[in-house]
Design a protein around this motif. Sequence first.
Motif, short mmCIF file in Angstrom:
data_model
loop_
_atom_site.label_atom_id
_atom_site.label_comp_id
_atom_site.label_asym_id
_atom_site.label_seq_id
_atom_site.Cartn_x
_atom_site.Cartn_y
_atom_site.Cartn_z
N VAL A 48 0.97 -1.23 -0.12
CA VAL A 48 0.07 0.14 -0.15
C VAL A 48 0.99 1.28 -0.09
N ARG A 51 2.35 1.82 -3.32
CA ARG A 51 1.33 2.16 -4.50
C ARG A 51 1.05 3.76 -4.16
N LYS A 52 0.71 4.11 -2.89
CA LYS A 52 0.56 5.26 -2.49
C LYS A 52 1.50 6.31 -2.69
N HIS A 55 1.59 7.32 -6.53
CA HIS A 55 0.62 8.44 -6.90
C HIS A 55 1.25 9.82 -6.44
N PHE A 56 1.91 9.79 -5.29
CA PHE A 56 2.47 11.20 -4.89
C PHE A 56 3.61 11.48 -5.89
N GLU A 100 -8.71 8.54 -12.66
CA GLU A 100 -9.70 7.79 -11.58
C GLU A 100 -11.00 7.31 -12.50
N SER A 112 -10.93 6.34 -6.98
CA SER A 112 -11.01 6.74 -5.81
C SER A 112 -10.56 8.11 -5.64
N HIS A 114 -9.60 9.75 -2.91
CA HIS A 114 -8.60 9.59 -2.02
C HIS A 114 -7.22 9.64 -2.65
N ASP A 115 -7.36 8.76 -4.00
CA ASP A 115 -6.04 9.11 -4.77
C ASP A 115 -5.85 10.29 -5.51
N LEU A 118 -4.17 12.55 -3.01
CA LEU A 118 -2.91 12.08 -2.85
C LEU A 118 -2.01 12.65 -4.03
N ASP A 119 -2.63 12.45 -5.16
CA ASP A 119 -1.97 13.09 -6.56
C ASP A 119 -1.86 14.61 -6.15
#
Length: 145
Positions: A48, A51-52, A55-56, A100, A112, A114-115, A118-119
């Motif tokens: 996780v 993967r996050k 994104h960042f 997304e 998401s 949330h993604d 984060l992006d």
Amino acid sequence: MPTLLWLSAIAVFSTDVFSARHTESILLRLIHLVYGSISYRHFNVIHVFVRKAAHFSVYGFLSLMSFYSWRATLPGRRRWEFKWSGLALALTLLAACLDEFHQGFVPSRGPSVHDVVLDMMGAVFVQVLIASFTNVVVVKRRAHD
């Protein structure tokens, strides 16, 4: 052109090939190769995080590329202008939302909000760095003149 190429790369990252199921098997092999066996719980946390972090960093890099593209397209008198950062953030937000939206149609993926947040955190972080360092360089030059 580099910004368009990076947008194309993001489109590829949005496909099934880069779904959690596929990245999981690759990351698991790498971890087993370097560290040996770990528990599934620990692996899941790492997976996780990776993967996050992707994104960042991917959208942070898009923001960077976009900033310099806008700066080349809309030249100004200064090394940093708010309009370039604003346009870079707007492009990044549009790309993140479209990414997304696209993932909503890929069976192994899902959209998401949330993604997207984060992006945008990655994009804003990079824009703050750009603004900070371009202004520092200018201040140092003036101090030596």
